[in-house]
Design a protein around this motif. Structure first.
Motif, short mmCIF file in Angstrom:
data_model
loop_
_atom_site.label_atom_id
_atom_site.label_comp_id
_atom_site.label_asym_id
_atom_site.label_seq_id
_atom_site.Cartn_x
_atom_site.Cartn_y
_atom_site.Cartn_z
N ASN A 13 0.91 -1.34 -0.05
CA ASN A 13 -0.05 0.06 0.01
C ASN A 13 0.77 1.22 0.02
O ASN A 13 0.37 2.19 0.33
N GLY A 14 2.14 1.12 -0.27
CA GLY A 14 3.04 2.22 -0.50
C GLY A 14 3.55 2.84 0.88
O GLY A 14 4.08 3.78 0.75
N LEU A 15 3.49 1.95 1.88
CA LEU A 15 3.95 2.50 3.27
C LEU A 15 5.06 1.64 3.69
O LEU A 15 5.40 0.64 3.01
N ILE A 16 6.00 2.31 4.30
CA ILE A 16 6.98 1.58 4.75
C ILE A 16 7.43 1.75 6.58
O ILE A 16 6.55 2.63 6.92
N LEU A 17 8.25 0.72 6.73
CA LEU A 17 8.46 0.71 8.18
C LEU A 17 9.46 1.95 8.36
O LEU A 17 10.38 1.85 7.70
N ARG A 18 9.53 2.62 9.42
CA ARG A 18 10.32 3.65 9.81
C ARG A 18 11.41 3.65 11.03
O ARG A 18 11.40 4.56 12.00
N GLY A 19 11.72 2.46 11.24
CA GLY A 19 12.37 2.00 12.57
C GLY A 19 11.51 1.68 13.68
O GLY A 19 10.32 1.65 13.75
N GLY A 20 12.13 1.30 14.65
CA GLY A 20 11.48 0.88 15.83
C GLY A 20 12.34 0.68 17.04
O GLY A 20 13.68 0.50 16.63
N PHE A 21 11.69 0.34 18.24
CA PHE A 21 12.85 0.04 19.41
C PHE A 21 11.94 -0.75 20.47
O PHE A 21 10.64 -0.65 20.37
N ASN A 22 12.60 -1.26 21.42
CA ASN A 22 12.01 -1.87 22.49
C ASN A 22 12.06 -0.94 23.61
O ASN A 22 13.06 -0.15 23.96
N PHE A 23 11.04 -0.69 24.49
CA PHE A 23 10.53 0.18 25.36
C PHE A 23 11.58 -0.14 26.48
O PHE A 23 11.81 -1.35 26.87
N ALA A 24 12.13 0.59 27.26
CA ALA A 24 13.04 0.45 28.07
C ALA A 24 12.49 0.84 29.52
O ALA A 24 11.16 1.45 29.66
N PRO A 25 12.90 0.25 31.05
CA PRO A 25 12.43 0.56 32.09
C PRO A 25 12.09 2.16 32.25
O PRO A 25 12.97 2.63 31.87
N GLY A 26 10.88 2.53 32.99
CA GLY A 26 10.49 4.00 33.00
C GLY A 26 10.11 4.45 31.70
O GLY A 26 9.73 5.87 31.89
N ASP A 27 9.87 3.84 30.55
CA ASP A 27 9.22 4.67 29.44
C ASP A 27 7.99 4.75 29.68
O ASP A 27 7.33 5.57 28.89
N ALA A 28 7.19 3.94 30.36
CA ALA A 28 5.62 4.13 30.64
C ALA A 28 4.68 3.97 29.19
O ALA A 28 4.23 4.68 28.76
N PRO A 29 5.27 2.84 28.61
CA PRO A 29 4.45 2.62 27.15
C PRO A 29 2.85 2.66 27.18
O PRO A 29 2.69 2.04 28.07
#
Length: 231
Positions: free
Chosen positions: A18-34
């Protein structure tokens, strides 16, 4: 548990259809309050979803032809539908930059791709310049096999002339921030045709990433959306 790299490849392929792409990512760290992941528990990781240039535009137009003409926020609705379907397939939770309460998408993007804001507030990308966007994100209950992003070259540091701060007829962008009401009045007013038909003059003045510049019709669509709902 770690989401396997093969799943990330599958997600990328599904978005690219659909013309979209992944723009990176990361694992949340302690204290991030995801925010919550698909299970309702705090998410362990996030992948940003977006675009480079106007690649999604033909896909969006085909979808829009089948929708009621009165549909509100059509691009946002299309993005939610596409990203939501990918999330369902791969066991993630889809979120959007327009969700309330607002999620820290710009902070996530800076962390995921190592980018920094330009004088216009748009994140400057070393390849795409201003011509990119984030359309949503996928939240996972498990960690991802992703590498931490390194700081990307910030092209604004070497740009002496700063044409992005000199092209707007009402000086909407300055060291004092964005003059929202002045911009809105100009776009809606009698002298705003260049902005309405071709997009933000300051944004177009940037010399970087021009190969990815949105076509005039795409810029006009975004400007019309801004003029219709802002302020």
């Amino acid at each position: 548990m770690i989401v396997p790299a093969g799943s990330i490849d599958g997600i990328a392929a599904a978005l690219l259809a659909n013309g979209l792409i992944l723009r990176g990512g990361f694992n949340f760290a302690p204290g991030d309050a995801p925010p919550a992941g698909s299970s309702g528990a705090p998410a362990a990781a996030v992948l940003l979803v977006g675009q480079a240039g106007a690649a999604p535009w033909p896909h969006f137009l085909r979808w829009r032809e089948k929708q009621p003409r009165t549909i509100a926020d059509p691009l946002d609705s299309w993005s939610r539908e596409v990203i939501g379907a990918v999330a369902e397939t791969f066991g993630a939770r889809a979120v959007s930059p327009s969700d309330r309460p607002y999620l820290p998408f710009q902070q996530w993007a800076m962390r995921a791709e190592g980018l920094r804001p330009s004088p216009l507030g748009i994140l400057m990308h070393p390849r795409y310049g201003f011509w990119h966007a984030y359309r949503g994100a996928l939240l996972f209950d498990d960690e991802l096999s992703v590498q931490a992003a390194e700081a990307a070259p910030h092209l604004c540091d070497s740009c002496v002339e700063k044409p992005c701060l000199k092209s707007c007829p009402v000086d909407a962008y300055s060291g004092q921030g964005f003059a929202h009401q002045s911009c809105l009045a100009q776009v809606r007013g009698a002298n705003g045709e260049p902005c309405r038909s071709s997009g933000c003059l300051d944004r177009n003045a940037c010399p970087y990433g021009t190969a990815y510049r949105y076509p005039p019709e795409v810029q006009a669509f975004h400007m019309a959306s801004f003029a219709a709902v802002a302020g």
